[in-house]
Design a protein around this motif. Structure first.
Motif, PDB file in Angstrom:
ATOM      1  N   ARG A   7       0.809  -1.206   0.000  1.00  0.00           N
ATOM      2  CA  ARG A   7       0.000   0.000   0.000  1.00  0.00           C
ATOM      3  C   ARG A   7       0.855   1.273   0.000  1.00  0.00           C
ATOM      4  NH1 ARG A   7      -4.602  -1.456   4.612  1.00  0.00           N
ATOM      5  NH2 ARG A   7      -5.329  -3.402   3.631  1.00  0.00           N
ATOM      6  N   THR A   8       2.116   1.147   0.216  1.00  0.00           N
ATOM      7  CA  THR A   8       2.986   2.315   0.322  1.00  0.00           C
ATOM      8  C   THR A   8       3.026   3.153  -0.942  1.00  0.00           C
ATOM      9  OG1 THR A   8       4.355   1.158   1.936  1.00  0.00           O
ATOM     10  CG2 THR A   8       5.310   3.076   0.874  1.00  0.00           C
ATOM     11  N   PRO A   9       3.185   2.564  -2.148  1.00  0.00           N
ATOM     12  CA  PRO A   9       3.202   3.395  -3.365  1.00  0.00           C
ATOM     13  C   PRO A   9       1.926   4.209  -3.529  1.00  0.00           C
ATOM     14  CG  PRO A   9       4.042   1.203  -3.827  1.00  0.00           C
ATOM     15  CD  PRO A   9       3.471   1.154  -2.437  1.00  0.00           C
ATOM     16  N   ALA A  10       0.777   3.601  -3.235  1.00  0.00           N
ATOM     17  CA  ALA A  10      -0.488   4.327  -3.364  1.00  0.00           C
ATOM     18  C   ALA A  10      -0.547   5.470  -2.368  1.00  0.00           C
ATOM     19  CB  ALA A  10      -1.665   3.374  -3.161  1.00  0.00           C
ATOM     20  N   GLY A  11      -0.060   5.225  -1.150  1.00  0.00           N
ATOM     21  CA  GLY A  11      -0.048   6.276  -0.142  1.00  0.00           C
ATOM     22  C   GLY A  11       0.880   7.411  -0.536  1.00  0.00           C
ATOM     23  N   ARG A  12       2.030   7.074  -1.094  1.00  0.00           N
ATOM     24  CA  ARG A  12       2.967   8.106  -1.549  1.00  0.00           C
ATOM     25  C   ARG A  12       2.377   8.911  -2.697  1.00  0.00           C
ATOM     26  NH1 ARG A  12       8.699   4.695  -1.667  1.00  0.00           N
ATOM     27  NH2 ARG A  12       8.947   4.511   0.623  1.00  0.00           N
ATOM     28  N   GLU A  13       1.708   8.221  -3.620  1.00  0.00           N
ATOM     29  CA  GLU A  13       1.089   8.924  -4.747  1.00  0.00           C
ATOM     30  C   GLU A  13       0.019   9.899  -4.255  1.00  0.00           C
ATOM     31  OE1 GLU A  13      -1.630   8.022  -8.716  1.00  0.00           O
ATOM     32  OE2 GLU A  13      -0.580   6.381  -7.695  1.00  0.00           O
ATOM     33  N   LEU A  14      -0.775   9.465  -3.277  1.00  0.00           N
ATOM     34  CA  LEU A  14      -1.821  10.336  -2.721  1.00  0.00           C
ATOM     35  C   LEU A  14      -1.203  11.555  -2.049  1.00  0.00           C
ATOM     36  CD1 LEU A  14      -4.813  10.768  -2.132  1.00  0.00           C
ATOM     37  CD2 LEU A  14      -4.521   9.439  -0.028  1.00  0.00           C
ATOM     38  N   LEU A  15      -0.096  11.337  -1.322  1.00  0.00           N
ATOM     39  CA  LEU A  15       0.587  12.445  -0.664  1.00  0.00           C
ATOM     40  C   LEU A  15       1.148  13.432  -1.674  1.00  0.00           C
ATOM     41  CD1 LEU A  15       1.670  13.794   1.887  1.00  0.00           C
ATOM     42  CD2 LEU A  15       3.689  12.286   1.736  1.00  0.00           C
ATOM     43  N   VAL A  16       1.746  12.901  -2.749  1.00  0.00           N
ATOM     44  CA  VAL A  16       2.304  13.771  -3.787  1.00  0.00           C
ATOM     45  C   VAL A  16       1.199  14.586  -4.448  1.00  0.00           C
ATOM     46  CG1 VAL A  16       3.451  13.811  -6.037  1.00  0.00           C
ATOM     47  CG2 VAL A  16       4.312  12.321  -4.219  1.00  0.00           C
ATOM     48  N   ARG A  17       0.076  13.928  -4.746  1.00  0.00           N
ATOM     49  CA  ARG A  17      -1.050  14.640  -5.358  1.00  0.00           C
ATOM     50  C   ARG A  17      -1.566  15.751  -4.447  1.00  0.00           C
ATOM     51  NH1 ARG A  17      -3.477  12.425  -9.814  1.00  0.00           N
ATOM     52  NH2 ARG A  17      -2.743  10.354 -10.459  1.00  0.00           N
ATOM     53  N   ALA A  18      -1.654  15.460  -3.146  1.00  0.00           N
ATOM     54  CA  ALA A  18      -2.127  16.458  -2.187  1.00  0.00           C
ATOM     55  C   ALA A  18      -1.172  17.639  -2.121  1.00  0.00           C
ATOM     56  CB  ALA A  18      -2.298  15.818  -0.811  1.00  0.00           C
ATOM     57  N   LEU A  19       0.132  17.367  -2.105  1.00  0.00           N
ATOM     58  CA  LEU A  19       1.119  18.440  -2.042  1.00  0.00           C
ATOM     59  C   LEU A  19       1.101  19.292  -3.305  1.00  0.00           C
ATOM     60  CD1 LEU A  19       4.131  16.550  -0.397  1.00  0.00           C
ATOM     61  CD2 LEU A  19       2.614  18.237   0.665  1.00  0.00           C
ATOM     62  N   VAL A  20       0.969  18.644  -4.464  1.00  0.00           N
ATOM     63  CA  VAL A  20       0.907  19.388  -5.722  1.00  0.00           C
ATOM     64  C   VAL A  20      -0.340  20.274  -5.749  1.00  0.00           C
ATOM     65  CG1 VAL A  20       0.632  19.184  -8.222  1.00  0.00           C
ATOM     66  CG2 VAL A  20       2.251  17.705  -7.020  1.00  0.00           C
ATOM     67  N   THR A  21      -1.472  19.725  -5.307  1.00  0.00           N
ATOM     68  CA  THR A  21      -2.722  20.493  -5.285  1.00  0.00           C
ATOM     69  C   THR A  21      -2.604  21.692  -4.361  1.00  0.00           C
ATOM     70  OG1 THR A  21      -4.001  18.480  -5.718  1.00  0.00           O
ATOM     71  CG2 THR A  21      -5.198  20.390  -4.843  1.00  0.00           C
ATOM     72  N   LEU A  22      -2.068  21.482  -3.169  1.00  0.00           N
ATOM     73  CA  LEU A  22      -1.888  22.582  -2.220  1.00  0.00           C
ATOM     74  C   LEU A  22      -0.937  23.636  -2.773  1.00  0.00           C
ATOM     75  CD1 LEU A  22      -1.653  20.659   1.186  1.00  0.00           C
ATOM     76  CD2 LEU A  22      -3.529  22.111   0.382  1.00  0.00           C
ATOM     77  N   GLY A  23       0.121  23.178  -3.463  1.00  0.00           N
ATOM     78  CA  GLY A  23       1.064  24.126  -4.047  1.00  0.00           C
ATOM     79  C   GLY A  23       0.424  24.990  -5.120  1.00  0.00           C
ATOM     80  N   VAL A  24      -0.380  24.353  -5.998  1.00  0.00           N
ATOM     81  CA  VAL A  24      -1.035  25.105  -7.078  1.00  0.00           C
ATOM     82  C   VAL A  24      -2.062  26.079  -6.513  1.00  0.00           C
ATOM     83  CG1 VAL A  24      -2.559  24.913  -9.077  1.00  0.00           C
ATOM     84  CG2 VAL A  24      -0.661  23.306  -8.793  1.00  0.00           C
ATOM     85  N   VAL A  25      -2.911  25.595  -5.584  1.00  0.00           N
ATOM     86  CA  VAL A  25      -3.941  26.453  -5.000  1.00  0.00           C
ATOM     87  C   VAL A  25      -3.308  27.577  -4.178  1.00  0.00           C
ATOM     88  CG1 VAL A  25      -5.882  26.541  -3.384  1.00  0.00           C
ATOM     89  CG2 VAL A  25      -5.669  24.628  -4.975  1.00  0.00           C
ATOM     90  N   GLY A  26      -2.319  27.212  -3.350  1.00  0.00           N
ATOM     91  CA  GLY A  26      -1.654  28.225  -2.540  1.00  0.00           C
ATOM     92  C   GLY A  26      -0.936  29.256  -3.375  1.00  0.00           C
ATOM     93  N   GLY A  27      -0.254  28.796  -4.422  1.00  0.00           N
ATOM     94  CA  GLY A  27       0.427  29.737  -5.311  1.00  0.00           C
ATOM     95  C   GLY A  27      -0.547  30.662  -6.012  1.00  0.00           C
ATOM     96  N   GLY A  28      -1.688  30.121  -6.427  1.00  0.00           N
ATOM     97  CA  GLY A  28      -2.706  30.944  -7.074  1.00  0.00           C
ATOM     98  C   GLY A  28      -3.256  32.008  -6.147  1.00  0.00           C
ATOM     99  N   VAL A  29      -3.487  31.633  -4.882  1.00  0.00           N
ATOM    100  CA  VAL A  29      -4.000  32.599  -3.906  1.00  0.00           C
ATOM    101  C   VAL A  29      -2.983  33.696  -3.649  1.00  0.00           C
ATOM    102  CG1 VAL A  29      -4.693  32.914  -1.505  1.00  0.00           C
ATOM    103  CG2 VAL A  29      -5.556  30.960  -2.811  1.00  0.00           C
TER     104      VAL A  29
END
Length: 211
Positions: A7-29
């Motif tokens: 389950r580790t790869p899936a968990g890492r992928e979810l974490l990466v997606r969350a970080l990318v999303t936060l970065g894009v949204v935060g940068g936009g704000v």
């Protein structure tokens, strides 16, 4: 037996997606709040008035959307039945409604409804001697918004109804008729209940799209 490490790869992928999303949204704000030459008025936010504005907007959105969906269901069921009718005239009228509404942009329909149709209705009522209060009531922005959105969504609902009814095996209709049922009984007791279950998912999507 699988190891929990799978389950580790899936968990890492979810974490990466969350970080990318936060970065894009935060940068936009950050970029939005630092546009050169733009000053924001935070008085409404600080006073708490934004809650009233948001609540009012939410209420209007839900009110208009639900009202339009009711109109769309009525028009859609009627037009859907017209689309499967064996009467050529009735079938063609249903086809004209669907193709005309789906073939023109919604914004154009809204503008025509409020600035042309509403004005024509007003002139006609005034010429007919209608009371001023009734004439004013027909010029309501909310009324024409619900009517236009309902007319627009009804064309899509009609196709959902038509497809659901046509997806039911014709053998069921023949079997029901052979048992002595009338065509109305077949539609009400055999076809429509099954079609309704098939219509619910796309109708829910249509309501979401309408909102």
């Amino acid at each position: 037996m699988r190891s929990t490490d799978s389950r580790t790869p899936a968990g890492r992928e979810l974490l990466v997606r969350a970080l990318v999303t936060l970065g894009v949204v935060g940068g936009g704000v950050v970029l939005l709040l630092n546009v050169p030459g733009v000053r924001y008025n935070w008085s409404v936010w600080e006073s708490g008035g934004w809650v009233e504005y948001m609540a009012t907007g939410l209420w209007i959105t839900l009110y208009v959307s639900v009202g339009a969906m009711v109109v769309a269901l009525l028009l859609g069921v009627l037009a859907g039945l017209m689309r499967i009718s064996r009467n050529v005239v009735v079938n063609q009228l249903g086809a004209i409604y669907v193709e005309l509404v789906r073939g023109t942009p919604l914004l154009v329909q809204v503008l025509i409804a409020y600035f042309c149709v509403a004005l024509a209705v007003k002139k006609g009522l005034e010429a007919g001697g209608a009371s001023a209060g009734f004439v004013d009531a027909t010029q309501s922005i909310t009324f024409w918004g619900i009517a236009t959105l309902g007319l627009f969504a009804g064309a899509y609902v009609s196709e959902i109804v038509r497809a659901a009814l046509e997806s039911i095996d014709k053998g069921q209709t023949e079997a029901a008729l052979s048992q002595g049922m009338t065509k109305r009984q077949v539609f009400r007791l055999v076809l429509f209940p099954q079609a309704m279950r098939r219509m619910l998912p796309p109708l829910t999507g249509q309501l979401v799209s309408l909102v």
